[in-house]
Design a protein around this motif. Sequence first.
Motif, PDB file in Angstrom:
ATOM      1  N   PHE A   1       0.537  -1.193   0.122  1.00  0.00           N
ATOM      2  CA  PHE A   1      -0.058   0.080   0.006  1.00  0.00           C
ATOM      3  C   PHE A   1       0.988   1.050   0.185  1.00  0.00           C
ATOM      4  CE2 PHE A   1      -2.645   3.258   2.037  1.00  0.00           C
ATOM      5  CZ  PHE A   1      -3.703   3.512   1.248  1.00  0.00           C
ATOM      6  N   VAL A   2       1.945   1.192   0.936  1.00  0.00           N
ATOM      7  CA  VAL A   2       2.763   2.326   0.839  1.00  0.00           C
ATOM      8  C   VAL A   2       3.492   2.638  -0.604  1.00  0.00           C
ATOM      9  CG1 VAL A   2       4.791   3.309   1.803  1.00  0.00           C
ATOM     10  CG2 VAL A   2       3.167   2.251   3.453  1.00  0.00           C
ATOM     11  N   ARG A   3       3.745   1.583  -1.149  1.00  0.00           N
ATOM     12  CA  ARG A   3       4.701   1.753  -2.543  1.00  0.00           C
ATOM     13  C   ARG A   3       3.739   1.970  -3.498  1.00  0.00           C
ATOM     14  NH1 ARG A   3       5.717  -3.457  -2.999  1.00  0.00           N
ATOM     15  NH2 ARG A   3       7.434  -3.394  -1.537  1.00  0.00           N
ATOM     16  N   PHE A   4       2.529   1.708  -3.523  1.00  0.00           N
ATOM     17  CA  PHE A   4       1.246   2.148  -4.336  1.00  0.00           C
ATOM     18  C   PHE A   4       1.173   3.666  -4.272  1.00  0.00           C
ATOM     19  CE2 PHE A   4      -3.318   3.121  -5.014  1.00  0.00           C
ATOM     20  CZ  PHE A   4      -3.304   2.841  -6.308  1.00  0.00           C
ATOM     21  N   ILE A   5       0.850   4.058  -2.789  1.00  0.00           N
ATOM     22  CA  ILE A   5       0.664   5.470  -2.906  1.00  0.00           C
ATOM     23  C   ILE A   5       1.738   6.432  -3.123  1.00  0.00           C
ATOM     24  CG2 ILE A   5       0.193   7.436  -1.036  1.00  0.00           C
ATOM     25  CD1 ILE A   5      -2.086   5.603  -1.470  1.00  0.00           C
ATOM     26  N   ALA A   6       3.096   5.977  -2.857  1.00  0.00           N
ATOM     27  CA  ALA A   6       4.135   6.755  -3.168  1.00  0.00           C
ATOM     28  C   ALA A   6       4.433   6.877  -4.732  1.00  0.00           C
ATOM     29  CB  ALA A   6       5.520   6.255  -2.326  1.00  0.00           C
ATOM     30  N   GLU A   7       4.414   5.835  -5.628  1.00  0.00           N
ATOM     31  CA  GLU A   7       4.501   5.514  -7.019  1.00  0.00           C
ATOM     32  C   GLU A   7       3.300   6.328  -7.509  1.00  0.00           C
ATOM     33  OE1 GLU A   7       4.729   1.405  -7.959  1.00  0.00           O
ATOM     34  OE2 GLU A   7       6.650   1.340  -7.298  1.00  0.00           O
ATOM     35  N   THR A   8       2.122   6.299  -7.107  1.00  0.00           N
ATOM     36  CA  THR A   8       1.140   6.941  -7.757  1.00  0.00           C
ATOM     37  C   THR A   8       1.041   8.454  -7.561  1.00  0.00           C
ATOM     38  OG1 THR A   8      -0.198   4.967  -7.151  1.00  0.00           O
ATOM     39  CG2 THR A   8      -1.495   7.024  -7.845  1.00  0.00           C
ATOM     40  N   GLN A   9       1.447   8.960  -6.371  1.00  0.00           N
ATOM     41  CA  GLN A   9       1.679  10.169  -6.229  1.00  0.00           C
ATOM     42  C   GLN A   9       2.825  10.831  -6.957  1.00  0.00           C
ATOM     43  OE1 GLN A   9      -0.361  11.356  -1.886  1.00  0.00           O
ATOM     44  NE2 GLN A   9       1.794  10.689  -1.803  1.00  0.00           N
ATOM     45  N   ASP A  10       3.869  10.128  -7.150  1.00  0.00           N
ATOM     46  CA  ASP A  10       4.810  10.802  -7.960  1.00  0.00           C
ATOM     47  C   ASP A  10       4.479  10.777  -9.432  1.00  0.00           C
ATOM     48  OD1 ASP A  10       6.915  10.755  -6.022  1.00  0.00           O
ATOM     49  OD2 ASP A  10       7.836   8.791  -6.346  1.00  0.00           O
ATOM     50  N   LYS A  11       3.782   9.761  -9.966  1.00  0.00           N
ATOM     51  CA  LYS A  11       3.164   9.923 -11.435  1.00  0.00           C
ATOM     52  C   LYS A  11       2.037  11.056 -11.717  1.00  0.00           C
ATOM     53  CE  LYS A  11       4.060   5.067 -12.103  1.00  0.00           C
ATOM     54  NZ  LYS A  11       3.393   3.693 -12.658  1.00  0.00           N
ATOM     55  N   ARG A  12       1.305  11.050 -10.523  1.00  0.00           N
ATOM     56  CA  ARG A  12       0.258  12.118 -10.738  1.00  0.00           C
ATOM     57  C   ARG A  12       0.532  13.623 -10.582  1.00  0.00           C
ATOM     58  NH1 ARG A  12      -3.831  12.293  -6.091  1.00  0.00           N
ATOM     59  NH2 ARG A  12      -5.717  12.351  -7.442  1.00  0.00           N
ATOM     60  N   ILE A  13       1.846  13.785  -9.867  1.00  0.00           N
ATOM     61  CA  ILE A  13       2.422  14.859  -9.798  1.00  0.00           C
ATOM     62  C   ILE A  13       1.488  15.880  -8.645  1.00  0.00           C
ATOM     63  CG2 ILE A  13       3.611  17.068 -10.733  1.00  0.00           C
ATOM     64  CD1 ILE A  13       3.519  15.752 -13.423  1.00  0.00           C
ATOM     65  N   LYS A  14       0.801  15.133  -7.827  1.00  0.00           N
ATOM     66  CA  LYS A  14       0.089  15.966  -6.911  1.00  0.00           C
ATOM     67  C   LYS A  14      -0.144  14.943  -5.779  1.00  0.00           C
ATOM     68  CE  LYS A  14      -4.467  15.555  -8.750  1.00  0.00           C
ATOM     69  NZ  LYS A  14      -5.695  16.136  -8.861  1.00  0.00           N
ATOM     70  N   SER A  15      -0.399  15.354  -4.706  1.00  0.00           N
ATOM     71  CA  SER A  15      -0.643  14.298  -3.414  1.00  0.00           C
ATOM     72  C   SER A  15      -2.087  13.964  -3.424  1.00  0.00           C
ATOM     73  CB  SER A  15      -0.229  14.871  -2.234  1.00  0.00           C
ATOM     74  OG  SER A  15       1.107  15.382  -2.250  1.00  0.00           O
ATOM     75  N   PHE A  16      -2.344  12.842  -2.960  1.00  0.00           N
ATOM     76  CA  PHE A  16      -4.024  12.568  -2.607  1.00  0.00           C
ATOM     77  C   PHE A  16      -4.386  13.675  -1.643  1.00  0.00           C
ATOM     78  CE2 PHE A  16      -2.520   8.211  -4.131  1.00  0.00           C
ATOM     79  CZ  PHE A  16      -3.465   8.085  -5.235  1.00  0.00           C
ATOM     80  N   SER A  17      -5.500  13.828  -1.400  1.00  0.00           N
ATOM     81  CA  SER A  17      -6.198  14.563  -0.429  1.00  0.00           C
ATOM     82  C   SER A  17      -6.225  13.640   0.751  1.00  0.00           C
ATOM     83  CB  SER A  17      -7.730  15.331  -0.838  1.00  0.00           C
ATOM     84  OG  SER A  17      -8.599  14.117  -0.776  1.00  0.00           O
ATOM     85  N   LEU A  18      -6.628  14.080   1.784  1.00  0.00           N
ATOM     86  CA  LEU A  18      -6.774  13.173   2.937  1.00  0.00           C
ATOM     87  C   LEU A  18      -7.961  12.381   2.805  1.00  0.00           C
ATOM     88  CD1 LEU A  18      -6.292  12.347   5.758  1.00  0.00           C
ATOM     89  CD2 LEU A  18      -7.311  14.240   6.768  1.00  0.00           C
TER      90      LEU A  18
END
Length: 187
Positions: free
Chosen positions: A35-52
Motif C-alpha cells: 500500500f505504501v509503495r502504491f501511494i508513493a509511486e502513484t503520487q509521483d506519477k500524478r504529480i500531486k498528493s492525494f487529499s486526506l
Amino acid sequence: MYREMVTMGKPYPEYTVYKDAIRLTLYSATDDENFVRFIAETQDKRIKSFSLSELMILRYLYDNKDISLSKASELTQLPISEVKSSLRVLENEDFIELSGRVYMFTSIVYEKLKSGIKYVQDKSVTYLKAKDLILEYLSTHESINNETIRRLCRCTDKQAGYYTRKMTHDNILEQVGKNKGAKYILK
C-alpha cells in the motif's frame, strides 16, 4: 498527521479524550508495504498528493473490498457532496469503479495491490448476488427488463446489461424483443 500516517501505511492515530487532557497514540508499525509503495509511486506519477479524504477512502478499500457513499462520508467526516467529489476524482483517474451502489478498486489497482484473482472474485460475488435477485424476481413474474434489473440490483445501465448478457450466454435467460423493448424470460 492523518495524511502522513496513512501515506506511510500506518494505522490511524488514536485519540482518547479525558476530562482535562487528550492522549494521542501514534503507531510506528507499517501495516502493508504494498500500500505504501502504491501511494508513493502513484503520487509521483500524478504529480500531486492525494487529499486526506482520498487517502482514507483508498486505505479503507485496501482493508475492505468496497465502500458505500454513506460509509465514505462517515469515515472522512465530510458531507456527502464533498465525498462525492473525492470519489469522482478517484473514479476519473481509474483507481476505483462503481459496482452497484458501492465503490471498489479497479482491476489495475487490484493488480498493483493485491491480485487480479481477488478482483475477479469480488466482481463475481456482485454478479452472483444480482443473478439471485433476478431469478427470485422471475420466480413470481413472467419477464424482467433492464430498468427493473437496475432498480432491483441497484446498479447502472451498463451493469444491468452485463448481467443479462452473462445470464443469456449461460443459458439462464432468453431475450425477447430488441433494444429498449427487450425483456428477458427464463430459458
